[in-house]
Design a protein around this motif. Structure first.
Motif, mmCIF file in Angstrom:
data_model
loop_
_atom_site.group_PDB
_atom_site.id
_atom_site.type_symbol
_atom_site.label_atom_id
_atom_site.label_comp_id
_atom_site.label_asym_id
_atom_site.label_seq_id
_atom_site.Cartn_x
_atom_site.Cartn_y
_atom_site.Cartn_z
ATOM 1 N N TRP A 55 0.861 -1.174 0.000
ATOM 2 C CA TRP A 55 0.000 0.000 0.000
ATOM 3 C C TRP A 55 0.902 1.230 0.000
ATOM 4 C CZ3 TRP A 55 -5.123 -0.497 -0.624
ATOM 5 C CH2 TRP A 55 -5.755 -1.673 -0.229
ATOM 6 N N VAL A 56 0.446 2.309 -0.623
ATOM 7 C CA VAL A 56 1.132 3.595 -0.537
ATOM 8 C C VAL A 56 0.242 4.528 0.283
ATOM 9 C CG1 VAL A 56 2.077 5.552 -1.794
ATOM 10 C CG2 VAL A 56 2.301 3.247 -2.736
ATOM 11 N N ILE A 57 0.762 4.995 1.426
ATOM 12 C CA ILE A 57 -0.038 5.725 2.412
ATOM 13 C C ILE A 57 0.631 7.063 2.728
ATOM 14 C CG2 ILE A 57 -1.033 5.622 4.744
ATOM 15 C CD1 ILE A 57 -0.828 2.616 4.635
ATOM 16 N N ARG A 58 -0.172 8.055 3.018
ATOM 17 C CA ARG A 58 0.360 9.308 3.575
ATOM 18 C C ARG A 58 -0.580 9.810 4.668
ATOM 19 N NH1 ARG A 58 0.667 13.665 -1.199
ATOM 20 N NH2 ARG A 58 2.433 14.216 0.102
ATOM 21 N N ASP A 59 0.006 10.375 5.719
ATOM 22 C CA ASP A 59 -0.758 10.958 6.823
ATOM 23 C C ASP A 59 -1.048 12.422 6.521
ATOM 24 O OD1 ASP A 59 -0.831 8.747 8.783
ATOM 25 O OD2 ASP A 59 1.337 8.963 8.742
ATOM 26 N N VAL A 60 -2.253 12.841 6.849
ATOM 27 C CA VAL A 60 -2.684 14.223 6.607
ATOM 28 C C VAL A 60 -3.397 14.724 7.853
ATOM 29 C CG1 VAL A 60 -4.060 15.763 5.154
ATOM 30 C CG2 VAL A 60 -2.932 13.773 4.132
ATOM 31 N N GLU A 61 -3.154 15.986 8.200
ATOM 32 C CA GLU A 61 -3.878 16.635 9.298
ATOM 33 C C GLU A 61 -4.755 17.738 8.734
ATOM 34 O OE1 GLU A 61 -2.419 17.145 13.637
ATOM 35 O OE2 GLU A 61 -0.620 17.284 12.403
ATOM 36 N N LEU A 62 -6.020 17.736 9.151
ATOM 37 C CA LEU A 62 -6.976 18.762 8.738
ATOM 38 C C LEU A 62 -7.489 19.503 9.962
ATOM 39 C CD1 LEU A 62 -9.218 16.662 6.286
ATOM 40 C CD2 LEU A 62 -7.145 17.915 5.731
ATOM 41 N N VAL A 63 -7.919 20.739 9.749
ATOM 42 C CA VAL A 63 -8.558 21.516 10.817
ATOM 43 C C VAL A 63 -9.838 22.129 10.284
ATOM 44 C CG1 VAL A 63 -6.399 22.051 12.022
ATOM 45 C CG2 VAL A 63 -7.227 23.600 10.240
ATOM 46 N N ASP A 64 -10.746 22.408 11.199
ATOM 47 C CA ASP A 64 -11.955 23.159 10.871
ATOM 48 C C ASP A 64 -12.029 24.353 11.822
ATOM 49 O OD1 ASP A 64 -12.804 22.138 13.296
ATOM 50 O OD2 ASP A 64 -14.254 20.742 12.443
ATOM 51 N N PRO A 65 -13.045 25.196 11.740
ATOM 52 C CA PRO A 65 -13.084 26.399 12.587
ATOM 53 C C PRO A 65 -12.968 26.145 14.086
ATOM 54 C CG PRO A 65 -14.686 26.583 10.820
ATOM 55 C CD PRO A 65 -14.124 25.197 10.733
ATOM 56 N N SER A 66 -13.327 24.947 14.550
ATOM 57 C CA SER A 66 -13.240 24.679 15.988
ATOM 58 C C SER A 66 -11.796 24.574 16.470
ATOM 59 C CB SER A 66 -13.982 23.381 16.323
ATOM 60 O OG SER A 66 -13.325 22.261 15.744
ATOM 61 N N PHE A 67 -10.833 24.499 15.561
ATOM 62 C CA PHE A 67 -9.424 24.360 15.936
ATOM 63 C C PHE A 67 -8.946 25.539 16.774
ATOM 64 C CE2 PHE A 67 -4.956 25.353 14.881
ATOM 65 C CZ PHE A 67 -4.345 24.226 15.417
ATOM 66 N N VAL A 68 -9.470 26.724 16.506
ATOM 67 C CA VAL A 68 -9.048 27.926 17.235
ATOM 68 C C VAL A 68 -9.332 27.783 18.725
ATOM 69 C CG1 VAL A 68 -9.385 30.414 17.458
ATOM 70 C CG2 VAL A 68 -9.421 29.344 15.194
ATOM 71 N N TYR A 69 -10.396 27.068 19.088
ATOM 72 C CA TYR A 69 -10.799 26.954 20.490
ATOM 73 C C TYR A 69 -10.359 25.630 21.131
ATOM 74 C CZ TYR A 69 -13.837 30.548 18.545
ATOM 75 O OH TYR A 69 -14.306 31.658 17.888
ATOM 76 N N THR A 70 -10.326 24.567 20.351
ATOM 77 C CA THR A 70 -10.021 23.252 20.920
ATOM 78 C C THR A 70 -8.579 22.817 20.673
ATOM 79 O OG1 THR A 70 -10.681 22.056 18.913
ATOM 80 C CG2 THR A 70 -12.409 22.568 20.531
ATOM 81 N N GLY A 71 -7.960 23.320 19.612
ATOM 82 C CA GLY A 71 -6.610 22.887 19.259
ATOM 83 C C GLY A 71 -6.554 21.470 18.716
ATOM 84 N N LYS A 72 -7.710 20.860 18.426
ATOM 85 C CA LYS A 72 -7.758 19.486 17.947
ATOM 86 C C LYS A 72 -7.849 19.440 16.430
ATOM 87 C CE LYS A 72 -9.901 17.565 22.125
ATOM 88 N NZ LYS A 72 -11.067 16.809 22.666
ATOM 89 N N THR A 73 -7.238 18.425 15.861
ATOM 90 C CA THR A 73 -7.209 18.275 14.413
ATOM 91 C C THR A 73 -7.791 16.922 14.006
ATOM 92 O OG1 THR A 73 -5.013 17.241 14.388
ATOM 93 C CG2 THR A 73 -5.095 19.657 14.328
ATOM 94 N N PHE A 74 -8.140 16.800 12.728
ATOM 95 C CA PHE A 74 -8.434 15.501 12.138
ATOM 96 C C PHE A 74 -7.107 14.902 11.682
ATOM 97 C CE2 PHE A 74 -12.459 17.756 11.043
ATOM 98 C CZ PHE A 74 -13.368 16.874 11.597
ATOM 99 N N VAL A 75 -6.763 13.736 12.178
ATOM 100 C CA VAL A 75 -5.618 12.990 11.660
ATOM 101 C C VAL A 75 -6.173 11.865 10.797
ATOM 102 C CG1 VAL A 75 -3.574 11.628 12.209
ATOM 103 C CG2 VAL A 75 -4.225 13.542 13.682
ATOM 104 N N ILE A 76 -5.812 11.867 9.520
ATOM 105 C CA ILE A 76 -6.356 10.866 8.606
ATOM 106 C C ILE A 76 -5.220 10.161 7.877
ATOM 107 C CG2 ILE A 76 -8.532 12.087 8.290
ATOM 108 C CD1 ILE A 76 -7.530 13.173 5.695
ATOM 109 N N LYS A 77 -5.448 8.896 7.577
ATOM 110 C CA LYS A 77 -4.490 8.091 6.823
ATOM 111 C C LYS A 77 -5.105 7.802 5.460
ATOM 112 C CE LYS A 77 -2.394 6.048 10.932
ATOM 113 N NZ LYS A 77 -1.106 6.746 10.782
#
Length: 731
Positions: free
Chosen positions: A386-408
């Protein structure tokens, strides 16, 4: 600067290659060496045809991959087969399109069942002469050798009955012009055809009682579709071992449809989620497709019928018409394509294995890594990747929570989209699976490292901020936020590349052991096998190595950029100040006996780079793999640009491990993003070891025996990245 081939090659090499091989075999003479240039490197899956062609010279062959090479001397070209014992030349990236090779041993093989005398050259041994010269070559202008057979000149596997080649670096991606077919949309559908159409509900009632000669047409919308699935096996001679599964729906409900074999080459690019299809001459069978989804309510608003519509290229030959959006009538009442978009605040409340859709702004883009599946094939090999890459995404809630989407993300889902992805892009991912890693969760207050991974039906889309066609509140909110000052500030801090590991390993040994269930025991590699594991890594392959060893040295390294000097080139030259401090060293470290593996150096490719709009071309170049076809002036990007370093200074530890039974040392690198993490690792190890040594009255010769989880990655440059992810002290 491009170099002409005439200065490097003898123009009689390829034209007389087959004749020279046959003559030397007949007279039992040593073969002359032939210097040539590699124009193409193409891969296919072995089949019984290949086995029968090579068994006359080689009694046993159990390889999964076979490679065809198109070679030239500048005047003529010829297609040859690489003997499978030499596959490592390709898998390790030593021979690529553009390499200069010297053929030292070849065999001319005939197909004894072919009355036209089909034969081909089997390369049994070679040496690599170089890959760094940029030759001026136009393959289309180089004619085939006069003795090249018709099959050699076609874009099909030379020693196989397969219909096409497969991707050179991934076992689950398409390759070649056969997959670039386009089918024009139909601008209209006759009223007679519409009146003759059945609904899926009516089909399910009639089932197999419908005669093949009188199967009614249906008009449906594609609600979800799978990636292209390949099921080729070396022991089966299937020309087109491909399949695409879909969920289709009309006003009465939904069911599964499956596209088979060569029909996949025609419609793989053309049928997408939301496409409206007119299907004729299909067959109806009880549900038996491999299509699965964990949350049926996501795509099915009405009834789901337990039937499969099989779209075959023959018996009967299915007719598929893609209807243009302008020709779709509202009276057909086709279900709309809907997304169940969630934001980051909702993610933690979703159950494990839940299927959902997300949209976010890319703030981290990981490198591509080739990962072998956990399971092996019937012969115990791990040749598929398999060829895989990790990506991090943010939405507007990131400013308050500091949490991201971690996706493979798996490249096989949509390679063209993932290859042009950059930080700052807005990415829509549908049919993603939630992973909570609940094995390590013991109470509700414990932090969960949730992430998302692909399913077989995942689709990814880069949303254009200025002209998004998806009218959804979550998407509109993200577009507005991304255009604001806060969104722009987040993008300016975006990074890409480097070593990335998620979810983090547990800090407790007992919790770590829980990662290995009874049916998948922990595989601890003995020290006499360390070297062979490192040597077996393929190009860009990532693998975990678990060892039990003594820590014999810990050294702290610090690197600081002290001066930037701009040049006329796009990048800058950087002066660096390097310091190291030995934190601990066992007397056995200075022993000269045994093997030393790895390096205490932290490679630049292991560090993330800060994103800059001016560095977009550098990001895109890192996403590419060595091509199958040589192109003049196309060079591989290697390493990271020093001018794009994420920090002006950084530090790390080099940790040296020694085998328990064998005199072998392994240098590893321990990275830490925060001082607290660095202190915890050093202090926990040193304090425990020191207290134990003091109880035995010998602190200087303390033995720090640990269970170590090491992450390996083969870099583009041929060097091996050896990162110590976690070490657990054994008492």
């Amino acid at each position: 600067m491009a170099v002409n081939l005439e200065r490097h090659f003898n123009f009689s090499e390829i034209q007389h290659l087959k004749h020279n091989i046959e003559r030397s075999e007949r007279l039992h003479q040593a073969q002359a060496e032939h210097l040539c240039f590699v124009l193409r490197v193409e891969r296919y899956i072995a089949d019984p045809t290949f086995q029968s062609l090579v068994k006359s010279k080689h009694a046993t062959n159990t390889s999964y991959d076979v490679y065809d090479l198109v070679i030239t001397d500048g005047k003529f070209k010829l297609k040859c087969v690489l003997w499978t014992a030499l596959n490592a030349f390709i898998s390790k990236g030593r021979v690529v399109a553009g390499s200069v090779i010297k053929l030292t041993k070849c065999t001319l093989l005939y197909d004894e069942t072919d009355l036209n005398g089909f034969n081909f050259v089997l390369i049994e041994d070679l040496t690599v002469d170089g890959t760094d010269i940029n030759f001026s070559v136009n393959e289309e202008r180089i004619p085939w050798s006069p003795d090249a057979c018709t099959r050699e000149q076609k874009q099909v596997p030379l020693a196989s009955s397969r219909g096409c080649y497969v991707s050179l670096w991934s076992s689950f991606e398409t390759y070649g012009e056969v997959w670039e077919q386009t089918v024009p949309d139909s601008q209209s559908v006759s009223d007679t055809t519409v009146l003759d159409c059945y609904t899926l509900k009516e089909l399910s009632r009639l089932g197999r009682s419908i005669k093949a000669s009188s199967i009614p047409p249906v008009i449906v919308r594609v609600l979800t579709r799978s990636r292209l699935r390949q099921y080729a096996k070396p022991q089966k001679a299937e020309k087109w071992p491909y399949q695409i599964s879909m969920v289709i729906g009309d006003r009465s409900g939904s069911c599964t449809a499956v596209v088979w074999n060569s029909l996949c080459t025609k419609f793989n690019k053309n049928i997408q989620e939301g496409s409206v299809l007119l299907l004729e001459n299909y067959s109806v069978k009880p549900h038996f497709s491999v299509y699965t989804y964990a949350n049926q309510t996501k795509v099915i608003k009405g009834s789901h019928y337990d039937i499969d519509l099989n779209l075959n290229p023959y018996n009967p030959e299915c007719k598929v018409t893609i209807i243009h959006a302008s020709a779709v009538e509202s009276c057909w009442q086709l279900p709309s394509l809907e997304y169940e978009l969630i934001d980051r605040k909702q993610l933690g409340r979703l159950p494990d294995n839940f299927i959902c859709d997300i949209v976010g702004l890319v703030i981290f883009l990981g490198r591509y890594e080739r990962v072998a599946p956990q399971t092996t094939d019937s012969l115990g090999r791990r040749e598929t990747f398999w060829v895989i890459r990790d990506v991090e995404l943010v939405d507007p809630s990131f400013v308050y929570t500091g949490k991201t989407f971690v996706i493979k993300l798996f490249r096989s889902i949509q390679a063209d989209t993932l290859d042009r992805l950059c930080p700052g892009d807005m990415l829509l991912c549908s049919n993603m699976r939630v992973v909570h890693n609940l094995t390590l969760v013991s109470n509700s207050r414990q932090k969960r490292h949730v992430y998302l991974t692909c399913t077989g039906e995942t689709q990814v889309t880069i949303i254009q901020k200025s002209r998004s066609t998806l009218d959804h509140p979550v998407v509109n909110q993200l577009i507005t936020w991304a255009s604001s000052s806060r969104g722009s500030a987040v993008v300016r801090a975006a990074t890409y590349g480097g070593y990335f590991s998620y979810p983090p390993l547990p800090k407790d040994l007992q919790l770590y052991k829980q990662l290995w269930p009874e049916n998948r025991a922990m595989q601890i590699t003995q020290s006499d096998q360390w070297e062979s594991v490192l040597q077996s890594l393929s190009y860009r392959e990532s693998r975990n190595l678990i060892v039990q060893a003594d820590i014999v040295r810990i050294c702290h390294h610090s690197l600081k950029y002290v001066h930037y000097r701009r040049t006329s080139e796009p990048k800058m030259l950087v002066d660096m100040e390097f310091r190291e401090e030995v934190k601990f060293q066992h007397p056995d470290y200075m022993s000269d006996n045994g093997t030393v593996l790895g390096s205490t150096e932290l490679y630049s490719e292991s560090l993330p780079c800060k994103f800059s709009p001016h560095g977009r071309e550098h990001i895109l170049s890192q996403a590419t793999f060595p091509p199958s076809v040589y192109s003049s002036g196309l060079r591989r990007a290697q390493g990271a640009s020093p001018a794009l370093a994420i920090k002006p200074s950084f530090s790390y530890e080099s940790v040296t491990l020694m085998g328990l039974n064998h005199p072998v040392m392994l240098h590893t690198v321990f990275l830490h993003s925060e001082l607290s993490l660095h202190s915890r690792f050093i202090n926990v190890i040193s304090n425990n070891a020191r207290s134990r040594a003091q109880s035995h009255g010998n602190e200087d010769s303390a033995s720090w025996r640990c269970l170590c989880h090491i992450d390996l990655h083969q870099l583009d440059t041929g060097r091996t990245e050896i990162i110590l992810n976690m070490a657990y002290l054994l008492t």
